[in-house]
Write an enzyme that holds these catalytic residues in place. Sequence first.
Site, PDB file in Angstrom:
ATOM      1  CD  GLU A   1      41.698  18.283 -15.915  1.00 17.15           C
ATOM      2  OE1 GLU A   1      42.245  18.795 -16.927  1.00 17.15           O
ATOM      3  OE2 GLU A   1      40.463  18.166 -15.362  1.00 17.15           O
ATOM      4  CB  THR A   2      43.161  11.185 -12.784  1.00 20.14           C
ATOM      5  OG1 THR A   2      42.171  10.568 -12.889  1.00 20.14           O
ATOM      6  CG2 THR A   2      43.859  10.335 -11.252  1.00 20.14           C
TER       7      THR A   2
END
Length: 280
Positions: free
Chosen positions: A46-47
């Site tokens: 995830e970002t």
Amino acid sequence: MNRRFAQVDVFSVVPVAGNPVAVVIDADGIDDDAMAAFARWTNLSETTFLLPPTTEAADYRLRIFTPGGELPFAGHPTLGSAHAWLEAGNEPKGERIVQECGVGLVEVRRDGARLAFAAPPLTRSGPVDRDTVREVAAALGVDMSEVVAAQWVVNGPEWMALMLGSGRRVLEVEPDMAALGTHNVGLVGPYDGGLPGEPEVRYEVRAFVPGVGVPEDPVTGSLNAGIAVWLRGAGLAPESYVAAQGTALGRSGRVHIIDDGTDIWVGGAAGTVIAGTVVL
């Protein structure tokens, strides 16, 4: 333009032994395509992008992207982003941090050296149908007789959780990622008496999400939250326990679960490993 950036390791007190999340701290003005492109480029599970809230009740708004698309909620990005937000000099309006995201408002509290989020309610629960369990078990290389229980634990991500007989059996599983397809699958298995030297570690957890470009997630807050809601609701777990995750990947994730009678809190350590700026 240059924007503040942090890469935060979550769910481990040992640097680079947990699950990293890339956090763009000054994300206002970045469009959807640029967010998605940056998430593909970081190639992390995830970002996240910190934005001004759209409601007075929240301290900030968070958008969460995998390499394959956007999520309404995720656990380790919630804790890692809250850590980055605090480290950037911010303070919550009230006693707790309030994050606005796709599932609504999520509370985050400071729990000593850890951060913890309140597990969102399940939007889908109950047993997984037998045909789906059979399909997933085959992809995992697990006999149907080994599946103690299979439950939907959807709290944003579409998790199904399969309980096996032991934490050791969970670690032995070698899934066929192509056969898993778009299923988001969590495995959980108990440790009778806990791990040697860590009696509070009661479960081993693994998470497989090949459909969004994350074959195995090192440590997964949303899945552990869903499992905790399931196990506590069924009377299968104590009020507080620790789950280990990431062992199969050489990580040492530890997810701390506390049921205070009102909320189930999902917590862990968070520490910045990389800090600087990103051009976006």
